[in-house]
Design a protein around this motif. Structure first.
Motif, PDB file in Angstrom:
ATOM      1  N   ALA A   6     -48.845   1.563 -31.108  1.00  0.00           N
ATOM      2  CA  ALA A   6     -48.036   2.690 -30.616  1.00  0.00           C
ATOM      3  C   ALA A   6     -46.676   2.719 -31.299  1.00  0.00           C
ATOM      4  O   ALA A   6     -46.238   3.771 -31.781  1.00  0.00           O
ATOM      5  CB  ALA A   6     -47.876   2.589 -29.097  1.00  0.00           C
ATOM      6  N   GLY A 129     -43.681   8.668 -25.759  1.00  0.00           N
ATOM      7  CA  GLY A 129     -44.906   9.480 -25.750  1.00  0.00           C
ATOM      8  C   GLY A 129     -46.057   8.778 -26.447  1.00  0.00           C
ATOM      9  O   GLY A 129     -47.196   8.798 -25.967  1.00  0.00           O
ATOM     10  N   CYS A 130     -45.770   8.153 -27.589  1.00  0.00           N
ATOM     11  CA  CYS A 130     -46.824   7.397 -28.291  1.00  0.00           C
ATOM     12  C   CYS A 130     -47.291   6.219 -27.453  1.00  0.00           C
ATOM     13  O   CYS A 130     -48.485   5.936 -27.396  1.00  0.00           O
ATOM     14  CB  CYS A 130     -46.317   6.918 -29.652  1.00  0.00           C
ATOM     15  SG  CYS A 130     -46.219   8.218 -30.887  1.00  0.00           S
ATOM     16  N   LYS A 132     -47.267   6.051 -24.220  1.00  0.00           N
ATOM     17  CA  LYS A 132     -48.076   6.616 -23.128  1.00  0.00           C
ATOM     18  C   LYS A 132     -49.468   6.969 -23.640  1.00  0.00           C
ATOM     19  O   LYS A 132     -50.470   6.708 -22.974  1.00  0.00           O
ATOM     20  CB  LYS A 132     -47.385   7.852 -22.546  1.00  0.00           C
ATOM     21  CG  LYS A 132     -48.090   8.404 -21.308  1.00  0.00           C
ATOM     22  CD  LYS A 132     -47.332   9.581 -20.734  1.00  0.00           C
ATOM     23  CE  LYS A 132     -46.292   9.037 -19.794  1.00  0.00           C
ATOM     24  NZ  LYS A 132     -45.643  10.089 -18.990  1.00  0.00           N
ATOM     25  N   LEU A 133     -49.540   7.550 -24.854  1.00  0.00           N
ATOM     26  CA  LEU A 133     -50.820   7.903 -25.471  1.00  0.00           C
ATOM     27  C   LEU A 133     -51.714   6.669 -25.641  1.00  0.00           C
ATOM     28  O   LEU A 133     -52.925   6.740 -25.456  1.00  0.00           O
ATOM     29  CB  LEU A 133     -50.572   8.567 -26.824  1.00  0.00           C
ATOM     30  CG  LEU A 133     -51.778   9.077 -27.594  1.00  0.00           C
ATOM     31  CD1 LEU A 133     -52.403  10.264 -26.889  1.00  0.00           C
ATOM     32  CD2 LEU A 133     -51.353   9.474 -29.009  1.00  0.00           C
ATOM     33  N   PHE A 134     -51.096   5.535 -25.945  1.00  0.00           N
ATOM     34  CA  PHE A 134     -51.832   4.291 -26.123  1.00  0.00           C
ATOM     35  C   PHE A 134     -52.000   3.509 -24.822  1.00  0.00           C
ATOM     36  O   PHE A 134     -52.551   2.427 -24.800  1.00  0.00           O
ATOM     37  CB  PHE A 134     -51.158   3.400 -27.176  1.00  0.00           C
ATOM     38  CG  PHE A 134     -51.491   3.786 -28.588  1.00  0.00           C
ATOM     39  CD1 PHE A 134     -52.479   3.107 -29.293  1.00  0.00           C
ATOM     40  CD2 PHE A 134     -50.815   4.827 -29.222  1.00  0.00           C
ATOM     41  CE1 PHE A 134     -52.798   3.469 -30.597  1.00  0.00           C
ATOM     42  CE2 PHE A 134     -51.120   5.183 -30.508  1.00  0.00           C
ATOM     43  CZ  PHE A 134     -52.121   4.508 -31.202  1.00  0.00           C
TER      44      PHE A 134
END
Length: 139
Positions: A6, A129-130, A132-134
């Protein structure tokens, strides 16, 4: 491993887009020079992405919680400081390694100072955000 991915992906994407814009549009480097700098940056980012994430998390803990627990103004100040203090040296080294003249490095370096100040919080939000995406949280 998810945190590494991330943090590293966030830094690669953000620095590639923003760095190329500054190098080409503001500093006057050629597209070829900028591409070489962006490509040369990837191995550095592979080693620097996660340490930056750790450094940013440490600064947040040191100065008052994490990115989700402090106010927006404090988050902006912390992200700005972390981004600037970590990134400027790496960027100047990359410029010189890839053939930028002193004049180009001063222009790009001067421009990047302004950029690092302006982009500190947006990058922090992008990094969160990255993460959270991971499926990982900021610490």
């Amino acid at each position: 491993m998810k945190r590494y991915l991330a943090d590293t992906l966030a830094m690669i994407v953000f620095s590639t887009v923003c760095g190329a814009f500054i190098e080409i549009v503001i500093a006057g480097l050629s597209i070829d020079q900028s591409m070489r700098i962006r490509i040369a940056a990837i191995p550095i980012i592979l080693f620097a992405g996660r340490p930056y994430g750790l450094y940013r998390d440490w600064i947040f803990k040191l100065l008052g919680g994490n990115g989700n627990q402090v106010g927006e103004l404090k988050s902006t100040v912390i992200d700005t400081f972390a981004n600037f203090s970590f990134q400027i040296t790496l960027y100047l080294i990359l410029l010189f390694i890839n053939g930028a003249t002193i004049e180009q490095a001063l222009k790009a370096g001067g421009s990047i100072v302004v950029f690092l100040i302006i982009s500190g919080r947006p990058y922090g939000i992008f990094l969160n955000g990255c993460r959270k995406l991971f499926g990982v949280n900021s610490n």
